[in-house]
Design an enzyme around this catalytic site. Structure first.
Site, PDB file in Angstrom:
ATOM      1  N   TRP A 183       0.858  -1.370   0.100  1.00  0.00           N
ATOM      2  CA  TRP A 183       0.203   0.135  -0.122  1.00  0.00           C
ATOM      3  C   TRP A 183       1.036   1.296  -0.079  1.00  0.00           C
ATOM      4  O   TRP A 183       0.600   2.188  -0.795  1.00  0.00           O
ATOM      5  CB  TRP A 183      -0.872  -0.035   1.193  1.00  0.00           C
ATOM      6  CG  TRP A 183      -2.093  -1.060   0.800  1.00  0.00           C
ATOM      7  CD1 TRP A 183      -2.158  -2.255   1.634  1.00  0.00           C
ATOM      8  CD2 TRP A 183      -3.221  -1.122   0.010  1.00  0.00           C
ATOM      9  NE1 TRP A 183      -3.306  -2.883   0.976  1.00  0.00           N
ATOM     10  CE2 TRP A 183      -3.709  -2.045  -0.033  1.00  0.00           C
ATOM     11  CE3 TRP A 183      -3.515  -0.166  -1.227  1.00  0.00           C
ATOM     12  CZ2 TRP A 183      -4.764  -2.355  -0.927  1.00  0.00           C
ATOM     13  CZ3 TRP A 183      -4.314  -0.598  -2.138  1.00  0.00           C
ATOM     14  CH2 TRP A 183      -5.315  -1.463  -1.661  1.00  0.00           C
ATOM     15  N   LYS A 207     -12.448  -1.337   7.425  1.00  0.00           N
ATOM     16  CA  LYS A 207     -11.797  -2.559   8.486  1.00  0.00           C
ATOM     17  C   LYS A 207     -12.075  -2.499   9.808  1.00  0.00           C
ATOM     18  O   LYS A 207     -12.764  -3.148  10.416  1.00  0.00           O
ATOM     19  CB  LYS A 207     -10.340  -2.527   7.996  1.00  0.00           C
ATOM     20  CG  LYS A 207     -10.054  -2.547   6.654  1.00  0.00           C
ATOM     21  CD  LYS A 207      -8.777  -2.418   6.303  1.00  0.00           C
ATOM     22  CE  LYS A 207      -8.481  -2.062   4.912  1.00  0.00           C
ATOM     23  NZ  LYS A 207      -8.677  -3.069   3.915  1.00  0.00           N
ATOM     24  N   ASP A 254      -0.904   6.596   6.660  1.00  0.00           N
ATOM     25  CA  ASP A 254      -2.084   5.575   6.174  1.00  0.00           C
ATOM     26  C   ASP A 254      -2.462   4.594   7.419  1.00  0.00           C
ATOM     27  O   ASP A 254      -1.757   3.753   7.604  1.00  0.00           O
ATOM     28  CB  ASP A 254      -1.687   4.929   4.929  1.00  0.00           C
ATOM     29  CG  ASP A 254      -2.930   3.940   4.606  1.00  0.00           C
ATOM     30  OD1 ASP A 254      -4.068   3.798   5.179  1.00  0.00           O
ATOM     31  OD2 ASP A 254      -2.670   3.368   3.549  1.00  0.00           O
TER      32      ASP A 254
END
Ligand SMILES: Cc1ncc(COP(=O)(O)O)c(C=O)c1O
Length: 427
Positions: free
Chosen positions: A134, A251, A227
């Site tokens: 990511w 999530k 992030d």
């Protein structure tokens, strides 16, 4: 099939607390006997305003967010923020350079413009710590956005693959990171340092805030962007270490459709209007990604999703009382340890993918002996209703995601299966 019969370990979207879903199902149809469901009301109604405020309050309380930070609800998921970070933080960098040039050059607009243009081409740097798929994607997005400006402004200060035979794994020591020094490049430093706190695909989690990103006496601060899509509200963090934290809700916080960001207020007020940016030769942030605009409820917000996020957070506050997110952290750690303990105890069958120092508490990645046994493992898990365990298609293997709403009871079911399977394969 009842919900309690399935233990789901998917990497996101992820399980939500059943009471939240049940309350949400009712609120979707008829919210608090208003005769309207939450997906039907105006995002500018008084009910929506209250829901936004209450969700913000819950997050502030859970993470002890200081007054000088704003909470933003955004569109576009974590991926949208990969771009938003570049647009907003480069605009901020340019504006800071403009202000400094103005201090030195007075009202000579032409000279200011020339100075900032020159600094942009010679000194703009965006530092990325690449520790998994990511952060890699985020750095590639930045490089792609900046390409039309004519050069590579992205400084990959760390690519963990170089220390791990081409794969993501242990995070190399901080003294090997090649961060742009705060005062380098004519005192411009880097626009920000970006990292992904938990790499969902690779199961790599920073054990704590990196020491080298902490402010050093006498040096300009580094603006740290993190992030936290896959470990938001799962452990204590010191908000003041960060300029920006962002993450998709799907999530640990709620359902897909809403992205949260915690942004320092001085950043919001410094993002300039388009005209100077255009003169310098950079784009101004597209409105939908512009943190300072979207903050004022620029367009239609997903009120139902924001309400769900609020319910999840209020549930955590109610469960953990004054210990707040620390209470959740203890549970997350205990759940992760339960699984890692069995993996470590059975090395003849399981190989945890990552070094202990960076093992993710949220995404537990491991391999099973060989491909055939791995397939057998997954089939056996399905029979026991242990679902969502297949690793990401780019890396394979097994990934058990251990987000906040995965109950300890389900972790124990998985632990039992792991033990039984290991015993069967060892005999
Ligand atoms: C750490 C991390 N960042 C960013 C993303 C991208 O998020 P989205 O799918 O919301 O764009 C994900 C998605 O799984 C992720 O795990």
């Amino acid at each position: 099939m009842r919900r309690e019969e399935v233990a789901y370990f998917g990497a996101g979207p992820a399980p939500l607390p059943t009471p939240v879903l049940e309350k949400g199902a009712a609120a979707f149809v008829n919210y608090e006997d208003s005769g309207l469901g939450l997906a039907e009301i105006s995002h500018r109604s008084s009910t929506a305003t209250r829901i936004l405020d209450e969700t913000k309050k819950a997050l502030i309380s859970l993470l002890d967010i200081p007054d000088n930070y704003e909470i933003l609800f955004l569109h576009g998921g974590g991926s949208g923020e990969f771009s938003a970070v570049v647009f907003n933080m480069v605009a901020l960098w340019v504006e800071k350079r403009r202000r400094r040039a103005k201090e030195e050059l007075g009202d000579n607009d032409e000279a200011i413009l020339l100075r900032v243009r020159e600094e942009l081409t010679s000194s703009l740097r965006l530092d990325y710590l690449v520790t998994g798929s990511w952060s890699l994607k985020a750095s590639q997005e930045a490089a792609q956005l900046l390409e039309p400006l004519g050069q590579d402004f992205v400084n990959v200060a760390l690519d963990a693959r170089e220390a791990n035979d081409g794969k993501f794994g242990a995070i190399p020591p901080e003294d090997t990171w090649e961060l742009t020094p705060p005062g380098a490049n004519a005192g411009c430093g880097s626009a920000f340092v970006y990292y992904c706190d938990n790499e969902t695909v690779d199961g790599v989690e920073f054990p704590s805030f990196p020491k080298s990103l902490e402010p050093q006496a006498g040096e300009d601060e580094r603006l740290v962007v993190a992030d936290m899509s896959s470990n938001f509200i799962s452990r204590q963090i010191r908000i003041s270490d960060y300029a920006v934290i962002f993450g998709g809700a799907q999530k640990n916080i709620g359902i897909t459709d809403v992205t949260l960001a915690i942004v320092r207020k001085d950043i919001l007020t410094t993002i300039p209007s388009p005209s100077f940016l255009h003169k310098v030769g950079v784009w101004s942030p597209p409105t939908i990604l512009n943190w300072s605009v979207i903050n004022s409820l620029y367009n239609t917000m997903p009120i139902f999703s924001i309400w769900i996020a609020g319910e999840v957070m209020r549930g955590l506050l109610a469960a953990h009382g004054t210990s707040k997110v620390a209470g959740q952290e203890a549970i997350s750690n205990a759940k992760a340890e339960t699984i890692y303990r069995i993996l470590d105890a059975n090395p003849q069958v399981y190989q945890p993918v990552n070094h202990k120092s960076v093992r993710s508490r949220m995404n537990i990645c491991f391999r099973v002996k060989d491909a055939a046994t791995e397939k057998e493992f997954l089939e056996g898990a399905e029979i026991r209703m242990l679902q969502g365990l297949k690793g990401h298609r780019s890396v394979g293997g097994i990934r058990a995601s251990n987000y906040n709403a995965v109950p300890m009871a389900n972790v124990q079911k998985l632990a039992e299966y792991l033990s039984d399977f290991a015993r069967a394969k060892s005999s």
